[in-house]
Design an enzyme around this catalytic site. Structure first.
Site, PDB file in Angstrom:
ATOM      1  N   TYR A  77      32.583  21.437  38.832  1.00 48.82           N
ATOM      2  CA  TYR A  77      32.609  21.235  40.283  1.00 48.82           C
ATOM      3  C   TYR A  77      31.854  22.380  40.978  1.00 48.82           C
ATOM      4  O   TYR A  77      30.972  22.149  41.817  1.00 48.82           O
ATOM      5  CB  TYR A  77      34.063  21.170  40.768  1.00 48.82           C
ATOM      6  CG  TYR A  77      34.217  20.931  42.244  1.00 48.82           C
ATOM      7  CD1 TYR A  77      34.306  19.634  42.752  1.00 48.82           C
ATOM      8  CD2 TYR A  77      34.269  21.990  43.154  1.00 48.82           C
ATOM      9  CE1 TYR A  77      34.441  19.412  44.117  1.00 48.82           C
ATOM     10  CE2 TYR A  77      34.405  21.778  44.513  1.00 48.82           C
ATOM     11  CZ  TYR A  77      34.494  20.490  44.993  1.00 48.82           C
ATOM     12  OH  TYR A  77      34.630  20.261  46.337  1.00 48.82           O
TER      13      TYR A  77
ATOM     14  N   ASN B 245      28.104  12.875  50.955  1.00 46.62           N
ATOM     15  CA  ASN B 245      29.407  13.531  50.940  1.00 46.62           C
ATOM     16  C   ASN B 245      30.312  13.126  49.787  1.00 46.62           C
ATOM     17  O   ASN B 245      31.248  13.850  49.452  1.00 46.62           O
ATOM     18  CB  ASN B 245      30.056  13.214  52.308  1.00 46.62           C
ATOM     19  CG  ASN B 245      31.536  13.445  52.328  1.00 46.62           C
ATOM     20  OD1 ASN B 245      31.981  14.581  52.403  1.00 46.62           O
ATOM     21  ND2 ASN B 245      32.309  12.365  52.224  1.00 46.62           N
TER      22      ASN B 245
ATOM     23  N   LYS C 128      28.296  22.185  43.091  1.00 50.86           N
ATOM     24  CA  LYS C 128      28.182  22.524  44.516  1.00 50.86           C
ATOM     25  C   LYS C 128      27.128  23.617  44.731  1.00 50.86           C
ATOM     26  O   LYS C 128      26.440  23.635  45.757  1.00 50.86           O
ATOM     27  CB  LYS C 128      29.543  22.947  45.073  1.00 50.86           C
ATOM     28  CG  LYS C 128      30.583  21.815  45.063  1.00 50.86           C
ATOM     29  CD  LYS C 128      30.105  20.581  45.835  1.00 50.86           C
ATOM     30  CE  LYS C 128      31.182  19.536  45.979  1.00 50.86           C
ATOM     31  NZ  LYS C 128      30.723  18.356  46.729  1.00 50.86           N
TER      32      LYS C 128
ATOM     33  N   ASP D 110      27.836   2.855  43.949  1.00 53.17           N
ATOM     34  CA  ASP D 110      28.136   3.981  43.074  1.00 53.17           C
ATOM     35  C   ASP D 110      26.981   4.956  43.272  1.00 53.17           C
ATOM     36  O   ASP D 110      25.836   4.651  42.917  1.00 53.17           O
ATOM     37  CB  ASP D 110      28.221   3.508  41.615  1.00 53.17           C
ATOM     38  CG  ASP D 110      28.480   4.658  40.650  1.00 53.17           C
ATOM     39  OD1 ASP D 110      28.357   5.840  41.074  1.00 53.17           O
ATOM     40  OD2 ASP D 110      28.799   4.383  39.484  1.00 53.17           O
ATOM     41  N   VAL D 111      27.278   6.099  43.832  1.00 49.52           N
ATOM     42  CA  VAL D 111      26.201   7.026  44.224  1.00 49.52           C
ATOM     43  C   VAL D 111      25.460   7.642  43.037  1.00 49.52           C
ATOM     44  O   VAL D 111      24.465   8.346  43.227  1.00 49.52           O
ATOM     45  CB  VAL D 111      26.709   8.154  45.155  1.00 49.52           C
ATOM     46  CG1 VAL D 111      27.014   7.627  46.537  1.00 49.52           C
ATOM     47  CG2 VAL D 111      27.907   8.891  44.554  1.00 49.52           C
TER      48      VAL D 111
HETATM   49  N1  LIG Z   1      38.954  18.340  50.335  1.00 48.69           N
HETATM   50  C1  LIG Z   1      38.534  19.593  50.219  1.00 48.69           C
HETATM   51  O1  LIG Z   1      39.322  20.552  50.242  1.00 48.69           O
HETATM   52  C2  LIG Z   1      37.057  19.871  50.072  1.00 48.69           C
HETATM   53  C3  LIG Z   1      36.586  21.173  50.219  1.00 48.69           C
HETATM   54  C4  LIG Z   1      35.226  21.429  50.086  1.00 48.69           C
HETATM   55  C5  LIG Z   1      34.350  20.384  49.797  1.00 48.69           C
HETATM   56  N2  LIG Z   1      34.851  19.122  49.634  1.00 48.69           N
HETATM   57  C6  LIG Z   1      33.890  18.060  49.329  1.00 48.69           C
HETATM   58  O2  LIG Z   1      33.891  17.127  50.392  1.00 48.69           O
HETATM   59  C7  LIG Z   1      33.552  15.837  49.907  1.00 48.69           C
HETATM   60  C8  LIG Z   1      34.599  14.833  50.329  1.00 48.69           C
HETATM   61  O3  LIG Z   1      35.848  15.286  49.854  1.00 48.69           O
HETATM   62  P1  LIG Z   1      37.242  14.606  50.294  1.00 48.69           P
HETATM   63  O4  LIG Z   1      38.270  15.661  50.130  1.00 48.69           O
HETATM   64  O5  LIG Z   1      37.074  13.932  51.601  1.00 48.69           O
HETATM   65  O6  LIG Z   1      37.405  13.574  49.090  1.00 48.69           O
HETATM   66  P2  LIG Z   1      38.163  12.151  49.006  1.00 48.69           P
HETATM   67  O7  LIG Z   1      38.562  12.009  47.574  1.00 48.69           O
HETATM   68  O8  LIG Z   1      39.208  12.040  50.066  1.00 48.69           O
HETATM   69  O9  LIG Z   1      36.990  11.112  49.334  1.00 48.69           O
HETATM   70  C9  LIG Z   1      35.886  10.961  48.492  1.00 48.69           C
HETATM   71  C10 LIG Z   1      35.362   9.542  48.611  1.00 48.69           C
HETATM   72  O10 LIG Z   1      34.232   9.422  47.739  1.00 48.69           O
HETATM   73  C11 LIG Z   1      34.312   8.175  47.069  1.00 48.69           C
HETATM   74  N3  LIG Z   1      33.585   8.242  45.793  1.00 48.69           N
HETATM   75  C12 LIG Z   1      33.972   8.897  44.662  1.00 48.69           C
HETATM   76  N4  LIG Z   1      33.078   8.669  43.679  1.00 48.69           N
HETATM   77  C13 LIG Z   1      32.121   7.861  44.202  1.00 48.69           C
HETATM   78  C14 LIG Z   1      30.945   7.262  43.675  1.00 48.69           C
HETATM   79  N5  LIG Z   1      30.571   7.459  42.394  1.00 48.69           N
HETATM   80  N6  LIG Z   1      30.200   6.489  44.469  1.00 48.69           N
HETATM   81  C15 LIG Z   1      30.563   6.287  45.760  1.00 48.69           C
HETATM   82  N7  LIG Z   1      31.664   6.812  46.312  1.00 48.69           N
HETATM   83  C16 LIG Z   1      32.440   7.589  45.538  1.00 48.69           C
HETATM   84  C17 LIG Z   1      35.796   7.932  46.869  1.00 48.69           C
HETATM   85  O11 LIG Z   1      36.077   6.567  46.632  1.00 48.69           O
HETATM   86  C18 LIG Z   1      36.374   8.470  48.175  1.00 48.69           C
HETATM   87  O12 LIG Z   1      36.484   7.469  49.157  1.00 48.69           O
HETATM   88  C19 LIG Z   1      33.403  15.985  48.389  1.00 48.69           C
HETATM   89  O13 LIG Z   1      32.045  16.160  48.069  1.00 48.69           O
HETATM   90  C20 LIG Z   1      34.195  17.244  48.093  1.00 48.69           C
HETATM   91  O14 LIG Z   1      33.757  17.880  46.922  1.00 48.69           O
HETATM   92  C21 LIG Z   1      36.162  18.835  49.779  1.00 48.69           C
END
Ligand SMILES: NC(=O)c1ccc[n+]([C@@H]2O[C@H](COP(=O)([O-])OP(=O)(O)OC[C@H]3O[C@@H](n4cnc5c(N)ncnc54)[C@H](O)[C@@H]3O)[C@@H](O)[C@H]2O)c1
Length: 261
Positions: free
Chosen positions: A160, A92, A164, A65-66
């Site tokens: 959010y 990430n 960021k 858990d990060v």
């Molecule tokens: N998807 C988008 O459009 C987008 C755009 C800009 C930025 N982001 C950012 O990119 C990153 C990844 O996004 P994604 O779309 O791949 O998300 P996702 O939901 O597909 O994957 C996120 C992963 O993080 C894990 N996670 C969540 N809480 C956690 C915790 N407390 N400890 C450890 N692991 C944890 C989840 O289990 C999941 O596997 C995030 O930081 C998100 O804010 C996403």
């Protein structure tokens, strides 16, 4: 999109720790960095998804858990004990829950939870990865921010967006502080990415999708692999002079006033 995975081997022998490696951008990046020769430590709170990712890329899974300092510290120790170095930290993991919305309706609990998972986590990951990189005299940290760190949206997710912005400023400061120790720290700012969650949401609500797509000059959302290739660049020595940057991978959203029809 070009397929560089067959030709690029920029990360042979390096160790990459990826948080949120079980899904989306993290998973695509685990695949990409592994294909470039890195040892991958897949960190995720989701045991099933994280294990599957680690198995697929021949890496190591650590359930973490990060938001928990001890668990994050143990994560980098495992990476070092297993592979002998911590060269790349891709911080990430993040969440965007539905109860984080307009400031007028978002409660303090939702606000705090998002700050913890999206921002405090990056503080903890950097804090615990940096000492290994200082000892090595090299390292690349890539923190996932978002294009919403640099521009406002009327469709607000207030905590959010604020989280960021924090990731972006923290990354800049760390990039400056540790530059002369051979450590680069960059904030990756992806535009909207075609993840399963986003696909489902927009399939149900085409108007919602159209409202966003109109702002993207290239006319589509990113694929996770396109974000992963940017991470691979930032992780590798090809980006040796890219530091403390706001690294936008957004199809031109942040540069646009009027987009093509
Ligand atoms: N998807 C988008 O459009 C987008 C755009 C800009 C930025 N982001 C950012 O990119 C990153 C990844 O996004 P994604 O779309 O791949 O998300 P996702 O939901 O597909 O994957 C996120 C992963 O993080 C894990 N996670 C969540 N809480 C956690 C915790 N407390 N400890 C450890 N692991 C944890 C989840 O289990 C999941 O596997 C995030 O930081 C998100 O804010 C996403």
């Amino acid at each position: 999109m070009t397929d560089q995975t067959a030709v690029c081997r920029r990360l042979v022998g390096r160790t990459a720790v990826i948080t949120g490696a079980g899904s989306g951008i993290g998973l695509a990046t685990a695949r990409r960095l592994a294909s470039e020769g890195a040892h991958i430590v897949c960190a995720d709170i989701d045991e099933v998804a994280g294990k599957a990712a680690a198995e697929e890329v021949g890496g190591t899974f650590v359930q973490v858990d990060v938001t928990d300092s001890d668990q994050v510290e143990a994560l980098y120790k495992t990476a070092f004990d297993t592979y002998g170095s911590v060269d790349i930290a891709f911080n990430n993991a993040g969440i965007s829950p539905p109860d984080d919305d307009s400031i007028l309706t978002t409660g303090l609990d939702a606000w705090k939870r998002v700050q913890e998972v999206n921002l405090t986590s990056v503080y903890l990951c950097c804090k615990h990865a940096l000492p290994y990189m200082q000892r090595q005299g090299k390292g690349s940290i890539i923190n996932t921010a978002s294009f919403v760190a640099v521009m406002g949206a009327a469709t607000s997710q207030i905590s959010y967006t604020a989280s960021k912005g924090g990731v972006l400023s923290m990354s800049r400061e760390l990039g400056v502080q540790f530059a002369r120790e051979g450590i680069r720290v960059n904030a990756l700012c992806p535009g909207p990415v075609n993840t399963p969650l986003l696909k489902e949401l927009f399939a149900k609500d085409p108007e919602r999708a159209a409202r966003r797509l109109v702002h993207v000059p290239v006319g589509r959302f990113a694929e996770p692999e396109e974000i992963a290739s940017a991470v691979a660049f930032l992780a590798s020595d090809d980006s040796s002079f890219v530091n403390a940057a706001e690294f936008l991978v957004d199809g031109g959203i942040a540069g646009a006033y009027v987009t093509p029809v």
